[in-house]
Design a protein around this motif. Sequence first.
Motif, mmCIF file in Angstrom:
data_model
loop_
_atom_site.group_PDB
_atom_site.id
_atom_site.type_symbol
_atom_site.label_atom_id
_atom_site.label_comp_id
_atom_site.label_asym_id
_atom_site.label_seq_id
_atom_site.Cartn_x
_atom_site.Cartn_y
_atom_site.Cartn_z
ATOM 1 N N PRO A 7 -5.185 -10.332 -3.815
ATOM 2 C CA PRO A 7 -3.928 -10.592 -3.101
ATOM 3 C C PRO A 7 -2.729 -9.837 -3.640
ATOM 4 N N TRP A 8 -2.681 -9.596 -4.941
ATOM 5 C CA TRP A 8 -1.519 -8.903 -5.517
ATOM 6 C C TRP A 8 -1.488 -7.414 -5.163
ATOM 7 N N ASN A 9 -2.587 -6.884 -4.605
ATOM 8 C CA ASN A 9 -2.630 -5.471 -4.225
ATOM 9 C C ASN A 9 -2.445 -5.241 -2.729
ATOM 10 N N ASP A 10 -2.059 -6.266 -2.005
ATOM 11 C CA ASP A 10 -1.953 -6.139 -0.545
ATOM 12 C C ASP A 10 -0.921 -5.092 -0.135
ATOM 13 N N ASN A 11 0.238 -5.073 -0.799
ATOM 14 C CA ASN A 11 1.266 -4.092 -0.425
ATOM 15 C C ASN A 11 0.805 -2.662 -0.661
ATOM 16 N N GLN A 14 -1.515 -1.596 2.078
ATOM 17 C CA GLN A 14 -0.815 -1.199 3.299
ATOM 18 C C GLN A 14 -0.255 0.215 3.175
ATOM 19 N N ARG A 15 0.201 0.595 1.996
ATOM 20 C CA ARG A 15 0.699 1.957 1.785
ATOM 21 C C ARG A 15 -0.430 2.971 1.925
ATOM 22 N N LEU A 16 -1.604 2.621 1.425
ATOM 23 C CA LEU A 16 -2.754 3.508 1.568
ATOM 24 C C LEU A 16 -3.135 3.676 3.031
ATOM 25 N N VAL A 17 -3.152 2.583 3.759
ATOM 26 C CA VAL A 17 -3.504 2.645 5.187
ATOM 27 C C VAL A 17 -2.545 3.567 5.925
ATOM 28 N N GLN A 18 -1.259 3.483 5.599
ATOM 29 C CA GLN A 18 -0.265 4.336 6.259
ATOM 30 C C GLN A 18 -0.481 5.816 5.940
ATOM 31 N N LEU A 19 -1.065 6.102 4.784
ATOM 32 C CA LEU A 19 -1.310 7.499 4.408
ATOM 33 C C LEU A 19 -2.356 8.165 5.293
ATOM 34 N N ARG A 20 -3.127 7.377 6.012
ATOM 35 C CA ARG A 20 -4.156 7.964 6.870
ATOM 36 C C ARG A 20 -3.545 8.849 7.956
ATOM 37 N N VAL A 21 -2.282 8.605 8.288
ATOM 38 C CA VAL A 21 -1.615 9.404 9.321
ATOM 39 C C VAL A 21 -1.487 10.859 8.869
ATOM 40 N N GLN A 22 -1.179 11.054 7.594
ATOM 41 C CA GLN A 22 -1.077 12.396 7.018
ATOM 42 C C GLN A 22 -1.728 12.341 5.642
ATOM 43 N N LEU A 23 -3.025 12.440 5.641
ATOM 44 C CA LEU A 23 -3.818 12.145 4.459
ATOM 45 C C LEU A 23 -3.730 13.261 3.418
ATOM 46 N N ALA A 39 -11.471 -1.554 -6.819
ATOM 47 C CA ALA A 39 -11.793 -2.279 -5.590
ATOM 48 C C ALA A 39 -10.994 -1.730 -4.410
ATOM 49 N N VAL A 40 -9.719 -1.419 -4.638
ATOM 50 C CA VAL A 40 -8.899 -0.838 -3.571
ATOM 51 C C VAL A 40 -9.427 0.542 -3.195
ATOM 52 N N ALA A 41 -9.784 1.342 -4.193
ATOM 53 C CA ALA A 41 -10.302 2.687 -3.924
ATOM 54 C C ALA A 41 -11.586 2.615 -3.101
ATOM 55 N N GLU A 42 -12.500 1.723 -3.462
ATOM 56 C CA GLU A 42 -13.766 1.601 -2.738
ATOM 57 C C GLU A 42 -13.535 1.116 -1.304
ATOM 58 N N ARG A 43 -12.601 0.207 -1.144
ATOM 59 C CA ARG A 43 -12.280 -0.284 0.196
ATOM 60 C C ARG A 43 -11.710 0.856 1.052
ATOM 61 N N PHE A 44 -10.881 1.707 0.423
ATOM 62 C CA PHE A 44 -10.286 2.821 1.158
ATOM 63 C C PHE A 44 -11.351 3.854 1.536
ATOM 64 N N VAL A 45 -12.307 4.090 0.652
ATOM 65 C CA VAL A 45 -13.415 4.991 0.988
ATOM 66 C C VAL A 45 -14.138 4.496 2.230
ATOM 67 N N ARG A 46 -14.436 3.218 2.269
ATOM 68 C CA ARG A 46 -15.113 2.644 3.439
ATOM 69 C C ARG A 46 -14.303 2.871 4.712
ATOM 70 N N LEU A 47 -12.994 2.667 4.595
ATOM 71 C CA LEU A 47 -12.138 2.832 5.769
ATOM 72 C C LEU A 47 -12.105 4.288 6.225
ATOM 73 N N PHE A 185 -0.248 1.127 -9.647
ATOM 74 C CA PHE A 185 -0.538 -0.300 -9.540
ATOM 75 C C PHE A 185 0.143 -1.018 -10.704
ATOM 76 N N THR A 186 0.761 -2.138 -10.425
ATOM 77 C CA THR A 186 1.445 -2.908 -11.464
ATOM 78 C C THR A 186 0.765 -4.259 -11.646
ATOM 79 N N LEU A 187 1.056 -4.882 -12.779
ATOM 80 C CA LEU A 187 0.495 -6.207 -13.041
ATOM 81 C C LEU A 187 1.042 -7.218 -12.032
ATOM 82 N N PRO A 188 0.207 -8.160 -11.616
ATOM 83 C CA PRO A 188 0.712 -9.203 -10.714
ATOM 84 C C PRO A 188 1.651 -10.153 -11.445
ATOM 85 N N ASP A 189 2.417 -10.886 -10.688
ATOM 86 C CA ASP A 189 3.246 -11.929 -11.268
ATOM 87 C C ASP A 189 2.339 -12.903 -12.032
#
Length: 339
Positions: A7-11, A14-23, A39-47, A185-189
Amino acid sequence: MSSPLHPWNDNLWQRLVQLRVQLPHALLLHGRAGIGKLAVAERFVRLLLCEQPQAGGSVACGQCPSCHWMGQGSHPDFRKLQPAALEDDDAADSIETPERKSATAGQQISVAQIRSLNEFVHLSTHRGGLRVALIHPAEALNNAAANALLKTLEEPPAHVVLILVSHHPSRLLPTILSRCHQLRFTLPDPTDALAWLNQHKVQHAAACLAQAGGAPLLAQQLAETDYQARRQAFLTGLLQVSVADSLRLAEQHAKHSMVELIHWLQQWQHDLLSLQLTGQLRYQVDFAAQLRGLAGRANLIRLLAFERRLQAARASAQHPLNPQMVLEDVLLEYANLFV
């Protein structure tokens, strides 16, 4: 390849998803170990490789041929490069703790792996889309491998995306850094991290989170019973500060991981110094009362010198010539803090 989104990496997702426009042709995801970059990197590879993304293009469908191949770990347009020692340790890979392993050849990404990658990126795609490579952790590239990777980064083929994941970007070549689009990536609260650990029923969550420096995935791993038993036994021994006690402690733990022992000593020293200077405790919160008592007795000048001694010991901790002798020397210097 499991890719949960914490959950702390959701923002950042979203920034990664937006990069798909101009990858970008190369991405560097960097930050502390244990916060979910892989985990975020692997999820982005799948996408990126999915042929029918869902939810407005932000989620891989899980049903197309590409998604099935990814699930089986056999996608022809994807390569994952990591040290050989991580190949049989998928759990450690997911938790992002390679710094706890040694720096021998098996812990490095070799030039042969990069040469194979360079051949891969110049092939035609099997599905007419992208070819994607994931390099983790990027600081495991040895010098020859890093220089070989530069050739691809300087002249990237069309329809190729390289994703680098790094816990220590300062160890990467400046020329590699300059050719990557970086996401930090930063530490979560701490409250959110603790809530997540409690949700996953992690024992002694607050203490483990402190030991992990605020990184929840690392805290989850550190909660492992055997690890905590070793840690408790060693730190309890540090409460006795005579020469005889130090020699006895070195003998008892000489066969244990020197990397672990020096790591615990570094956190212990940091807490002693922090208590003297600021009254604050960071890492070993389950020894708070004992550390406060010791901090009042420690010599500040010797405590600062001990920090430098531990840094030197950490540099050679992977392969000490005589572990018991090294540990005796370090612990005798520790005992000298309270003379």
